[in-house]
Design a protein around this motif. Structure first.
Motif, mmCIF file in Angstrom:
data_model
loop_
_atom_site.group_PDB
_atom_site.id
_atom_site.type_symbol
_atom_site.label_atom_id
_atom_site.label_comp_id
_atom_site.label_asym_id
_atom_site.label_seq_id
_atom_site.Cartn_x
_atom_site.Cartn_y
_atom_site.Cartn_z
ATOM 1 N N GLU A 108 0.847 -1.196 0.000
ATOM 2 C CA GLU A 108 0.000 0.000 0.000
ATOM 3 C C GLU A 108 0.878 1.240 0.000
ATOM 4 O O GLU A 108 1.759 1.391 0.851
ATOM 5 N N TRP A 109 0.614 2.117 -0.957
ATOM 6 C CA TRP A 109 1.382 3.359 -1.088
ATOM 7 C C TRP A 109 0.420 4.532 -0.896
ATOM 8 O O TRP A 109 -0.495 4.725 -1.682
ATOM 9 N N GLU A 110 0.652 5.279 0.187
ATOM 10 C CA GLU A 110 -0.208 6.432 0.482
ATOM 11 C C GLU A 110 0.237 7.604 -0.374
ATOM 12 O O GLU A 110 1.293 8.202 -0.146
ATOM 13 N N ILE A 111 -0.576 7.948 -1.363
ATOM 14 C CA ILE A 111 -0.211 9.012 -2.310
ATOM 15 C C ILE A 111 -0.409 10.379 -1.672
ATOM 16 O O ILE A 111 0.459 11.242 -1.724
ATOM 17 N N ILE A 112 -1.562 10.589 -1.039
ATOM 18 C CA ILE A 112 -1.872 11.891 -0.441
ATOM 19 C C ILE A 112 -2.793 11.693 0.759
ATOM 20 O O ILE A 112 -3.613 10.780 0.777
ATOM 21 N N SER A 113 -2.608 12.540 1.781
ATOM 22 C CA SER A 113 -3.454 12.480 2.971
ATOM 23 C C SER A 113 -3.761 13.904 3.426
ATOM 24 O O SER A 113 -2.865 14.633 3.850
ATOM 25 N N ILE A 114 -5.025 14.289 3.256
ATOM 26 C CA ILE A 114 -5.471 15.625 3.685
ATOM 27 C C ILE A 114 -6.631 15.437 4.655
ATOM 28 O O ILE A 114 -7.718 15.000 4.260
ATOM 29 N N ASN A 115 -6.399 15.754 5.935
ATOM 30 C CA ASN A 115 -7.386 15.540 7.004
ATOM 31 C C ASN A 115 -7.861 14.078 6.988
ATOM 32 O O ASN A 115 -7.096 13.170 7.200
ATOM 33 N N SER A 116 -9.139 13.853 6.689
ATOM 34 C CA SER A 116 -9.643 12.478 6.677
ATOM 35 C C SER A 116 -9.634 11.863 5.282
ATOM 36 O O SER A 116 -10.036 10.719 5.107
ATOM 37 N N VAL A 117 -9.198 12.624 4.275
ATOM 38 C CA VAL A 117 -9.157 12.110 2.902
ATOM 39 C C VAL A 117 -7.791 11.472 2.658
ATOM 40 O O VAL A 117 -6.770 12.155 2.692
ATOM 41 N N VAL A 118 -7.784 10.161 2.451
ATOM 42 C CA VAL A 118 -6.534 9.429 2.206
ATOM 43 C C VAL A 118 -6.656 8.696 0.875
ATOM 44 O O VAL A 118 -7.585 7.918 0.670
ATOM 45 N N ILE A 119 -5.734 8.968 -0.042
ATOM 46 C CA ILE A 119 -5.707 8.277 -1.341
ATOM 47 C C ILE A 119 -4.549 7.289 -1.310
ATOM 48 O O ILE A 119 -3.386 7.685 -1.161
ATOM 49 N N ILE A 120 -4.888 5.999 -1.412
ATOM 50 C CA ILE A 120 -3.886 4.925 -1.291
ATOM 51 C C ILE A 120 -3.885 4.091 -2.569
ATOM 52 O O ILE A 120 -4.938 3.679 -3.042
ATOM 53 N N MET A 121 -2.693 3.860 -3.114
ATOM 54 C CA MET A 121 -2.526 2.949 -4.252
ATOM 55 C C MET A 121 -2.102 1.587 -3.713
ATOM 56 O O MET A 121 -1.093 1.475 -3.008
ATOM 57 N N THR A 122 -2.880 0.567 -3.992
ATOM 58 C CA THR A 122 -2.605 -0.783 -3.484
ATOM 59 C C THR A 122 -2.157 -1.692 -4.623
ATOM 60 O O THR A 122 -2.728 -1.662 -5.709
ATOM 61 N N ILE A 123 -1.122 -2.478 -4.358
ATOM 62 C CA ILE A 123 -0.577 -3.398 -5.366
ATOM 63 C C ILE A 123 -0.570 -4.808 -4.782
ATOM 64 O O ILE A 123 -0.076 -5.026 -3.671
ATOM 65 N N LEU A 124 -1.127 -5.752 -5.525
ATOM 66 C CA LEU A 124 -1.170 -7.155 -5.102
ATOM 67 C C LEU A 124 -0.156 -7.948 -5.919
ATOM 68 O O LEU A 124 -0.245 -8.008 -7.146
ATOM 69 N N LEU A 125 0.822 -8.523 -5.239
ATOM 70 C CA LEU A 125 1.842 -9.332 -5.907
ATOM 71 C C LEU A 125 1.758 -10.760 -5.394
ATOM 72 O O LEU A 125 2.045 -11.030 -4.224
ATOM 73 N N ASP A 126 1.316 -11.664 -6.237
ATOM 74 C CA ASP A 126 1.357 -13.087 -5.926
ATOM 75 C C ASP A 126 1.877 -13.816 -7.166
ATOM 76 O O ASP A 126 2.202 -13.191 -8.180
ATOM 77 N N TRP A 127 1.969 -15.146 -7.090
ATOM 78 C CA TRP A 127 2.573 -15.883 -8.211
ATOM 79 C C TRP A 127 1.780 -15.716 -9.501
ATOM 80 O O TRP A 127 2.347 -15.649 -10.594
ATOM 81 N N MET A 128 0.455 -15.555 -9.381
ATOM 82 C CA MET A 128 -0.388 -15.447 -10.571
ATOM 83 C C MET A 128 -0.170 -14.117 -11.292
ATOM 84 O O MET A 128 0.021 -14.074 -12.510
ATOM 85 N N SER A 129 -0.184 -13.031 -10.521
ATOM 86 C CA SER A 129 -0.012 -11.707 -11.137
ATOM 87 C C SER A 129 1.394 -11.558 -11.718
ATOM 88 O O SER A 129 1.575 -11.004 -12.807
ATOM 89 N N LEU A 130 2.422 -12.068 -11.018
ATOM 90 C CA LEU A 130 3.797 -11.923 -11.502
ATOM 91 C C LEU A 130 4.037 -12.759 -12.760
ATOM 92 O O LEU A 130 4.656 -12.290 -13.719
#
Length: 571
Positions: A36-58
């Motif tokens: 999980e990569w937190e791109i921006i956080s302003i007060n209660s607004v949090v924009i998070i980029m999530t990446i799933l890496l498992d054997w299938m996706s790779l």
């Protein structure tokens, strides 16, 4: 200075090798990473980029990058006379990036970004040659895929109250909720539009208007497999909500319909496109039975030999001066033996002949179906579809190899010292040994199914029946000659799906034009903006005239007032 295509080829190939080793390491260690990569956080607004890496996706990303690198380098030779080749390369790279974004996303919002990116860039690539056929095919493609985009947006809206759009959090705890059933239904429709299942099948053969390297990329590992990959991720939800029965029926019918349709086609690229549709139906049906690993295994094996088929077809079409009718091709084994061997092997791998790439996944799927207590109609559709796949493959082989060369006698066919052929050789070895190699690497233990001899031989029997029928159909030069003409037309036109699809697209477009003329440019103009504008204009003209003549009016008024006062004073 190196060209864009060479640099892209090197970087993508290196990334592909790295991801393949990482994927196999993940299989061995049974690891899953959620970043999980937190791109921006302003007060209660949090924009998070999530990446799933498992054997299938790779592993899937490594195959996408491998095929993309080969296609980009192939394009340098295939499209070397094109003035806009750099624009083409950038579009292909954007296409690959959108697919990668979709693969690593466990979040519906980021899936939508990749999903929409695939739809938009595929439209740009389909209309690349900018003629009437390309525009029509592009419009059909983009509007069909737009249905899937809308249902994906609706599923995002339904997940609004859960607190997060990361679907992996809600599978096991909320699958009985009505909201999750609706979300599963919407996502299944999205996957069916992207993977061209009935009734959304018409766009896939139409998308052949794109350049052949794009077809190799689209039909092997990117656009059409996005729907299958989405349902691999959502398989638990589909199985738990009993939507898999609908998917199984539609997938089996798609497989059967496209297998029949390919036996009526004479366009080389359309035959290969319909074979893609048939394999997608097989993957969807396999997923609906709950065999996730088998569906994924067939997905990556299919990517290898389908990319090879399209690259070989592109080379053959170039040699035949951009002519695609298989009735005019013949004796290519004598004139271009290397391409002939590679193309023939890819066709055999598609048919599922033993010990080639397609055999290991197809045979395992059919045997797994045989040990289940299941509907006989579905069972029959599976086996007939396998027979039809072999039938159209051998019909194609007979027309291109065994019969007399019927093209222009002045044409010069050669396949030596050609970059396109060298790249086909790279995929050729993967198509031959890839099935056995990855069946050992992907599955931690060998899948052994104990079934009776008649079930084991039934697959081979269907293959031999397909070979016999394909050889006989190629002699007739037409398909299923003794059938009534209306039946031939029905089966050869994908059960009229293309006509119905065009009608369904034209109807709302015509309705929109009519509404625009009658409302936006009709009553709204008369009663709304134009009417108000004219009224205000008339009032402003009246006031302007009044203001321009103000002094004269003042003097006349004053004169009358003086006259009235004098009159009142005197009398």
């Amino acid at each position: 200075m190196m060209s864009i295509s060479r640099l892209s080829f090197i970087y993508l190939l290196m990334m592909s090798m790295l991801l393949m080793f990482l994927g196999l390491f993940m299989v061995y260690k049974d690891l899953v990473y959620l970043i999980e990569w937190e791109i921006i956080s302003i007060n209660s607004v949090v924009i998070i980029m999530t990446i799933l890496l498992d054997w299938m996706s790779l592993l899937f990303m490594s195959f996408v990058l491998l095929i993309s690198s080969l296609v980009i380098w192939y394009s340098e030779s295939y499209m070397n006379m094109d003035y806009n080749i750099n624009r083409f390369m950038i579009l292909v790279l954007m296409f690959v990036f959108s697919m990668m974004l979709m693969i690593v996303s466990p979040n519906l919002i980021s899936i939508l970004l990749g999903w929409d990116g695939l739809g938009l860039v595929s439209y740009c690539l389909v209309i690349y040659y900018q003629n009437i056929k390309s525009y029509s095919a592009g419009m059909l493609t983009v509007l069909m895929n737009r249905v899937g985009d809308v249902t994906l947006l609706l599923s995002i809206a339904w997940m609004l109250n859960y607190g997060s759009w990361n679907y992996i959090f809600y599978f096991y705890y909320m699958s009985d909720y009505k909201e999750m059933i609706i979300i599963a239904s919407l996502l299944m429709i999205s996957a069916m539009t992207k993977s061209a299942q009935i009734p959304f099948s018409a766009w896939l053969p139409a998308a052949m208007a794109a350049p052949t390297p794009v077809s190799a990329l689209v039909h092997s590992s990117t656009l059409v497999t996005a729907g299958v990959y989405l349902l691999i991720r959502f398989n638990y939800l589909i199985m738990n909500t009993n939507l898999n029965m609908i998917l199984l029926l539609l997938g089996s019918l798609t497989m059967f319909m496209s297998g029949l349709g390919a036996n009526y086609e004479f366009d080389l690229k359309k035959i290969i496109a319909l074979s893609t549709l048939s394999q997608l139906g097989l993957m969807m049906s396999t997923l609906s039975l709950g065999f996730i690993s088998l569906a994924f295994f067939h997905l990556i094996m299919h990517a290898l030999f389908k990319a090879l088929l399209f690259l070989c077809a592109g080379s053959v079409i170039h040699m035949f001066k951009d002519f695609q009718d298989i009735r005019f091709m013949g004796s290519i084994a004598k004139m271009i033996p290397l391409i002939g061997v590679i193309f023939g092997t890819a066709n055999l791998a598609l048919s599922g002949l033993p010990f080639l790439a397609g055999f290991y996944s197809k045979d395992l799927i059919l045997e797994s179906l045989s040990v289940m207590n299941f509907n006989f109609i579905i069972y029959l559709l599976f086996y007939i579809s396998v027979g039809l796949t072999v039938c159209y493959s051998f019909r194609l082989v007979m027309n291109m190899y065994m019969y007399m060369y019927k093209f222009n006698s002045m044409s010069n066919l050669f396949d030596y010292n050609d970059l396109k052929v060298n790249l086909c050789c790279a995929l050729f070895f993967m198509s031959v040994i890839g099935g056995s190699m990855f069946s050992w690497l992907m599955f931690m233990y060998p899948k052994v199914l104990l079934i009776s001899m008649k079930f084991k031989l039934m697959v081979l029997m269907m293959i031999f029946m397909g070979v016999w029928l394909g050889m006989n159909l190629s002699k007739l030069n037409v398909s299923f000659l003794f059938m009534p003409s209306f039946m031939s037309m029905f089966m050869g036109s994908m059960w009229y799906l293309s006509i119905i699809s065009v009608y369904l697209i034209k109807m709302p477009l015509k309705m929109g034009l009519m509404m625009m003329k009658n409302t936006d440019q009709g009553w709204f103009e008369f009663m709304g903006s134009q009417h108000i504008y004219l009224k205000i204009k008339q009032l402003s003209i009246f006031h302007m005239n009044y203001q321009n003549n103000m002094f004269m009016l003042f003097m006349i008024t004053m004169f009358f007032w003086v006259m009235i006062m004098l009159f009142m004073y005197l009398f």
